[in-house]
Design a protein around this motif. Structure first.
Motif, short mmCIF file in Angstrom:
data_model
loop_
_atom_site.label_atom_id
_atom_site.label_comp_id
_atom_site.label_asym_id
_atom_site.label_seq_id
_atom_site.Cartn_x
_atom_site.Cartn_y
_atom_site.Cartn_z
N PRO A 1 -91.18 -11.36 58.16
CA PRO A 1 -91.02 -9.91 58.12
C PRO A 1 -91.22 -9.31 59.51
O PRO A 1 -91.69 -9.98 60.44
CB PRO A 1 -92.13 -9.46 57.16
CG PRO A 1 -92.53 -10.69 56.42
CD PRO A 1 -92.31 -11.82 57.37
N ARG B 1 -88.50 -11.60 53.45
CA ARG B 1 -87.97 -12.64 54.32
C ARG B 1 -89.08 -13.55 54.82
O ARG B 1 -90.27 -13.22 54.74
CB ARG B 1 -87.24 -12.01 55.52
CG ARG B 1 -85.93 -11.34 55.15
CD ARG B 1 -85.16 -10.96 56.40
NE ARG B 1 -83.91 -10.29 56.08
CZ ARG B 1 -83.05 -9.85 56.99
NH1 ARG B 1 -83.33 -9.99 58.28
NH2 ARG B 1 -81.93 -9.25 56.62
N ASP C 1 -88.32 -5.84 55.80
CA ASP C 1 -87.91 -7.15 55.28
C ASP C 1 -89.10 -7.95 54.75
O ASP C 1 -89.30 -9.12 55.12
CB ASP C 1 -87.20 -7.96 56.37
CG ASP C 1 -85.98 -7.24 56.93
OD1 ASP C 1 -85.22 -6.68 56.13
OD2 ASP C 1 -85.80 -7.25 58.16
N PRO C 2 -89.91 -7.37 53.85
CA PRO C 2 -91.12 -8.07 53.40
C PRO C 2 -90.86 -9.37 52.65
O PRO C 2 -91.76 -10.21 52.56
CB PRO C 2 -91.80 -7.03 52.49
CG PRO C 2 -90.70 -6.13 52.05
CD PRO C 2 -89.75 -6.06 53.20
#
Length: 214
Positions: free
Chosen positions: A204, A201, A198-199
């Protein structure tokens, strides 16, 4: 903040939210293909190292411990919270769960084939993490894998309300993969992989895979 105080606060907080937390995470792996893949990778690394018992440290209500057993891994759970361990034993009666602290880790030297610490180091102060990682290495057999999951970032915050709206008092520490990797190397591990999830978000997640070299 002394070691005794943060450990006591963490224990009390998770005793308080245990039932609500178990309900919150019960089906969480179903919608997380990358986390399931990471657990599958861990299971493969355990088998490649010769197999044997695996410690899920900070196991909570036992969801991941049970998933690993479903993958054919002889995993058992350790958690600081007696209420979490009681829930885990009730929900997974065929598996082994123990109350214990990663700051002590009451296991014999070289007694486990793998160690999993998924989002359980997030409440441990920075100055204590290296000693915890050294204990992980002590109980691991040479060649055994360690997999660590954590929140990515540079800040720590005090969490005062948790699952189900219950009160908590725990510091949540976000860390950079490079920082965790450096601690692992200092503790005598070889870092095999860094996985960023989830970079895009706000917060992460990361998983590091390491190996205990003799």
């Amino acid at each position: 903040m002394t070691e005794d105080s943060w450990l006591a606060d963490t224990r009390t907080s998770y005793d308080t939210v245990a039932v609500a937390y178990a309900d919150y995470v019960r089906d969480s792996l179903a919608g997380e293909p990358y986390l399931r893949a990471a657990l599958g990778l861990f299971a493969d690394r355990v088998r490649a190292a010769g197999g044997g018992p695996v410690a899920d440290v900070g196991c909570g209500p036992g969801l991941v411990t049970a998933h690993l057993n479903g993958l054919g891994v002889d995993a058992f759970g350790i958690d600081l919270s007696p209420a979490m361990v009681e829930l885990a034993r009730r929900e997974h009666p065929g598996l082994r769960f123990e109350v214990g602290s990663m700051t002590e880790l009451d296991l014999p030297d070289a007694s486990v084939a793998g160690v999993l610490a998924w989002w359980s180091l997030i409440h441990v102060p920075d100055d204590v993490v290296p000693a915890v990682l050294a204990r992980f290495r002590r109980v691991l057999r040479p060649g055994g894998p360690l997999q660590v999951g954590f929140h990515v970032g540079d800040v720590s915050r005090l969490k005062t309300e948790g699952y189900g709206g219950h009160p908590m008092k725990v510091h949540v520490h976000r860390r950079r993969p490079a920082t965790m990797a450096a601690w692992l190397r200092e503790a005598g591990f070889t870092v095999e992989a860094e996985i960023l999830l989830d970079p895009d978000r706000e917060v992460p997640q990361a998983i590091l895979v390491a190996r205990h070299d003799a």
